[in-house]
Design a protein around this motif. Structure first.
Motif, PDB file in Angstrom:
ATOM      1  N   CYS A 149       0.848  -1.190   0.000  1.00 25.97           N
ATOM      2  CA  CYS A 149       0.000   0.000   0.000  1.00 25.97           C
ATOM      3  C   CYS A 149       0.888   1.246   0.000  1.00 25.97           C
ATOM      4  O   CYS A 149       2.099   1.158   0.200  1.00 25.97           O
ATOM      5  CB  CYS A 149      -0.965   0.013   1.182  1.00 25.97           C
ATOM      6  SG  CYS A 149      -0.179   0.152   2.804  1.00 25.97           S
ATOM      7  N   ASP A 150       0.281   2.395  -0.217  1.00 29.00           N
ATOM      8  CA  ASP A 150       0.997   3.670  -0.253  1.00 29.00           C
ATOM      9  C   ASP A 150       0.612   4.495   0.968  1.00 29.00           C
ATOM     10  O   ASP A 150      -0.574   4.658   1.273  1.00 29.00           O
ATOM     11  CB  ASP A 150       0.656   4.449  -1.527  1.00 29.00           C
ATOM     12  CG  ASP A 150       1.100   3.706  -2.782  1.00 29.00           C
ATOM     13  OD1 ASP A 150       2.070   2.938  -2.700  1.00 29.00           O
ATOM     14  OD2 ASP A 150       0.440   3.878  -3.837  1.00 29.00           O
ATOM     15  N   ILE A 151       1.637   5.047   1.638  1.00 30.16           N
ATOM     16  CA  ILE A 151       1.408   5.848   2.844  1.00 30.16           C
ATOM     17  C   ILE A 151       1.956   7.250   2.633  1.00 30.16           C
ATOM     18  O   ILE A 151       2.962   7.450   1.943  1.00 30.16           O
ATOM     19  CB  ILE A 151       2.063   5.178   4.084  1.00 30.16           C
ATOM     20  CG1 ILE A 151       1.608   5.864   5.372  1.00 30.16           C
ATOM     21  CG2 ILE A 151       3.571   5.148   3.952  1.00 30.16           C
ATOM     22  CD1 ILE A 151       0.124   5.751   5.631  1.00 30.16           C
ATOM     23  N   GLY A 152       1.291   8.236   3.232  1.00 29.12           N
ATOM     24  CA  GLY A 152       1.693   9.618   3.092  1.00 29.12           C
ATOM     25  C   GLY A 152       2.887   9.967   3.958  1.00 29.12           C
ATOM     26  O   GLY A 152       3.383   9.136   4.734  1.00 29.12           O
ATOM     27  N   PRO A 153       3.365  11.196   3.883  1.00 31.99           N
ATOM     28  CA  PRO A 153       4.552  11.611   4.645  1.00 31.99           C
ATOM     29  C   PRO A 153       4.273  11.668   6.146  1.00 31.99           C
ATOM     30  O   PRO A 153       3.129  11.816   6.584  1.00 31.99           O
ATOM     31  CB  PRO A 153       4.863  13.003   4.087  1.00 31.99           C
ATOM     32  CG  PRO A 153       3.568  13.487   3.520  1.00 31.99           C
ATOM     33  CD  PRO A 153       2.851  12.280   3.019  1.00 31.99           C
ATOM     34  N   GLY A 154       5.343  11.535   6.918  1.00 34.62           N
ATOM     35  CA  GLY A 154       5.237  11.594   8.375  1.00 34.62           C
ATOM     36  C   GLY A 154       6.619  11.474   8.991  1.00 34.62           C
ATOM     37  O   GLY A 154       7.636  11.502   8.296  1.00 34.62           O
ATOM     38  N   GLU A 155       6.658  11.311  10.290  1.00 35.52           N
ATOM     39  CA  GLU A 155       7.933  11.144  10.979  1.00 35.52           C
ATOM     40  C   GLU A 155       7.711  10.381  12.278  1.00 35.52           C
ATOM     41  O   GLU A 155       6.607  10.347  12.824  1.00 35.52           O
ATOM     42  CB  GLU A 155       8.584  12.503  11.262  1.00 35.52           C
ATOM     43  CG  GLU A 155       7.767  13.441  12.101  1.00 35.52           C
ATOM     44  CD  GLU A 155       8.440  14.795  12.315  1.00 35.52           C
ATOM     45  OE1 GLU A 155       8.051  15.493  13.251  1.00 35.52           O
ATOM     46  OE2 GLU A 155       9.353  15.144  11.528  1.00 35.52           O
ATOM     47  N   GLY A 156       8.790   9.735  12.739  1.00 37.20           N
ATOM     48  CA  GLY A 156       8.719   9.014  14.002  1.00 37.20           C
ATOM     49  C   GLY A 156       8.339   7.560  13.839  1.00 37.20           C
ATOM     50  O   GLY A 156       8.399   6.985  12.754  1.00 37.20           O
ATOM     51  N   ILE A 157       7.928   6.948  14.962  1.00 31.27           N
ATOM     52  CA  ILE A 157       7.573   5.536  15.031  1.00 31.27           C
ATOM     53  C   ILE A 157       6.059   5.430  15.145  1.00 31.27           C
ATOM     54  O   ILE A 157       5.434   6.144  15.935  1.00 31.27           O
ATOM     55  CB  ILE A 157       8.250   4.860  16.247  1.00 31.27           C
ATOM     56  CG1 ILE A 157       9.732   5.257  16.317  1.00 31.27           C
ATOM     57  CG2 ILE A 157       8.102   3.353  16.176  1.00 31.27           C
ATOM     58  CD1 ILE A 157      10.531   4.949  15.079  1.00 31.27           C
TER      59      ILE A 157
END
Length: 634
Positions: free
Chosen positions: A268-276
């Motif tokens: 699947c495709d996931i959008g931008p982000g940061e962290g765990i």
């Protein structure tokens, strides 16, 4: 008296289990714990059920039998209180006065009707029947889920003289399944009362999810395509069907363009982000959440303490690992590597307990694989298996590799979890050695310990659970004295300090340091695990901490085989002194003053003498001449 009571009890229980009379058409089969409701089978007296009995050797004339259920009477029988009768002579086969008897089996039940005692009539004498002067008819009920009421499956059968049998199929004696098999995940076998679960569930009622995630591919902070690995069951891979029944969340973001590759891989495709982030997969009414198993990786990584300074090391921003220079070493390049007088570290493996240690000039650091813990979805402990002092050495001879490093292998079997844990310890001796694990390259200096731990075939209480491996680290002294081997008690003595500031799961590695007496112990935990053959993110946490010890938890995914690779070193700090005076009570300015003051005093005397000589040199010469004349006159 006791015998009479036992006989009575036996008769009572036997009647209760196998012979139970009808109560408003409600029956209960204790063998399969199943209620039966036959109220829909009871007819009004003007109606009847009919079954034909062909002629047999026992009865030369064929006939029909009329019957009703639930003590329902029949007008056609012309006998008051009759529940069943024969068409020839309207002989009574069942009577309310006699009542019915019920026998239960694992596949249904049998209702038995008996007639009243009657005066034999020529040609219909039942005096030689198994129950003399009675007619008996057995209605054998079997499950058929497709028949709402009943169906007589074959002509009646005269089994013995005046003893008849009728086979009836009906859904009313079919068995229910637990939880209705959690439809739509299971179908009920009404004959056996057992569920046939789909590929995603199990349990008696198909109530237990089988889906789980054992690894997730990371993306950068920009997001992108990720792959989930584990077990997801067999899907109809039609795009419409998949999108309607399946959803995936990473953190708070919905994964888009979901494609089921097979029963073990979803893309699947996931959008931008940061962290765990947590990862949750929802399939209709079942779900699985992997806690803290997805990592947004930074495009550039920072290094611990910026490698101390540019003179100590260079930061590799791709990996977040320092490359030490100018004779420095350690994860942040803060330790000496080129001081020939500094004490060296010595690793040691206890082949009896399975523990390991590193010693250096009076300090001794211990490492032990402490326990394996199963955690539920909320992080609560389901089971904890203590591992310390239970290891079995599996290599008979101490193996060495091409570097002459000693390697000892241990194993332990946890019977309550059907799990095998194996781990090897390598003593790094003589020279630096390069390693690579899960795509991370690193170097260990002499005196280090490298551990490799494998956990295999752990039996989870639930697919929603995960496991945590706990490693205990502690630091103490060889003896009661704080002196080191050179007697340098005062100039290197420092308090114990446990530092976890570099436990940052958003980096590629986590570092633990324990410092004392100008020596620092390093524990390095790569934030990756090989889960069922694939690299994936692994978080590390502080489980407990005391004055001189710390308990580290390595949070593993729901894996069948997990492989982890921590390492440990004990290094001398760059401010370590190889020798110092016994008396450290003198202030820091004492030695400089003692050395510099005499030299300065001598210089001052010389300068003053020169000035006096220049000013009075004529007088000095006259005085010299005068002294010479006086000496001649004498």
């Amino acid at each position: 008296m006791k015998i009479i009571l036992l006989v009575f009890l036996f008769i009572f229980l036997n009647n209760f289990i196998t012979k139970v009379e009808c109560s408003d058409c409600q029956y209960f089969n204790p063998i399969v714990n199943q209620p039966y409701n036959l109220s829909s089978l009871k007819l009004i007296p003007d109606l009847k059920y009919t079954v034909a009995f062909p002629s047999t050797n026992l009865s030369s004339t064929s006939f029909e039998t009329y019957f009703n259920f639930c003590n329902g009477t029949l007008n056609i029988c012309n006998v008051t209180g009759a529940t069943a009768c024969q068409s020839i002579g309207i002989f009574q086969l069942g009577s309310i006065d006699v009542g019915e008897t019920v026998n239960y089996t694992s596949s249904g039940m049998t209702i038995v009707y008996r007639s009243k005692i009657f005066q034999p009539i020529t040609g219909n004498d039942c005096s030689d029947a198994p129950e003399p002067n009675r007619r008996k008819t057995s209605f054998v009920f079997s499950c058929n889920p497709n028949i709402p009421k009943l169906n007589v499956t074959a002509p009646g059968l005269e089994i013995q003289r005046c003893t008849y049998g009728v086979q009836i199929d009906t859904s009313l004696v079919c068995r229910d399944c637990p939880l209705n098999c959690s439809q739509p995940h299971g179908t009920c076998n009404r004959v056996t009362g057992e569920c046939e679960c789909d590929s995603q569930t199990n349990g008696k009622g198909c109530e237990l999810s089988r889906i789980y995630i054992n690894s997730v591919d990371s993306t950068t902070i920009n997001g992108g395509t990720t792959y989930l690995h584990g077990y997801f069951g067999i899907y109809n891979t039609t795009t419409t069907t998949t999108s309607q029944r399946l959803s995936i969340k990473i953190g708070e973001l919905q994964c888009k363009n979901i494609q089921v590759i097979n029963d073990s891989t979803i893309q699947c495709d996931i959008g931008p982000g940061e962290g765990i982030k947590d990862v949750t997969i929802i399939d209709m009414d079942i779900s699985y959440t992997g806690k803290q198993i997805f990592q947004y990786t930074k495009i550039k990584h920072s290094c611990p303490n910026d490698c101390t300074s540019s003179s100590n090391g260079i930061c590799n921003t791709d990996s977040g690992i320092c490359t030490c220079i100018n004779g420095f070493t350690g994860f942040n390049c803060n330790s000496q590597d080129s001081n020939p007088d500094a004490p060296s570290s010595k690793p040691n493996i206890n082949e009896t307990t399975g523990e390991a240690s590193i010693s250096n000039d009076g300090s001794n650091y211990q490492i032990s694989i402490y326990s394996l813990v199963e955690l539920n979805f909320n992080g609560s402990t389901v089971n904890e298996f203590l591992l310390s002092n239970k290891w079995n050495k599996t290599n008979n001879n101490n193996n060495t590799n091409n570097d002459n490093n000693r390697i000892v292998v241990f194993s332990q079997f946890i019977s309550n979890a059907s799990c095998t844990i194996e781990y090897s310890i390598e003593e790094v001796i003589g020279k630096n050695k390069n390693y690579s694990f899960a795509g991370v390259n690193f170097t260990l200096s002499p005196g280090s310990l490298k551990l490799t731990v494998s956990i295999q075939n752990y039996t989870y209480h639930s697919t929603l659970n995960s496991i945590q491996l706990r490693i205990k680290s502690s630091l103490g002294d060889y003896n009661n004295s704080n002196n080191n081997s050179n007697g340098n008690k005062n100039c290197n003595a420092k308090k114990l300090d446990i530092n976890t500031n570099d436990f940052k799961n958003d980096q590629s590695l986590n570092y633990l340091t324990i410092s004392k007496d100008s020596k620092t112990f390093y524990g390095r935990f790569i934030n990756k695990v090989i889960s069922d053959g694939r690299e994936t993110f692994m978080s590390t946490s502080i489980v407990g901490q005391r004055t001189d010890s710390i308990l580290i938890g390595l949070n593993l995914p729901h894996c069948k085989t997990c492989l982890i690779d921590p390492d440990f070193s004990l290094l001398v700090d760059q401010d370590y002194k190889t020798s110092c005076d016994d008396d450290d009570s003198r202030p820091k300015w004492f030695l400089p003053v003692v050395i510099v003051a005499p030299a300065v005093g001598a210089a001052i005397i010389i300068i003053i003498g020169s000035i006096i000589y220049k000013r009075h040199r004529v007088g000095i010469r006259i005085l010299k001449q005068k002294i010479k004349l006086e000496n001649r006159q004498q």
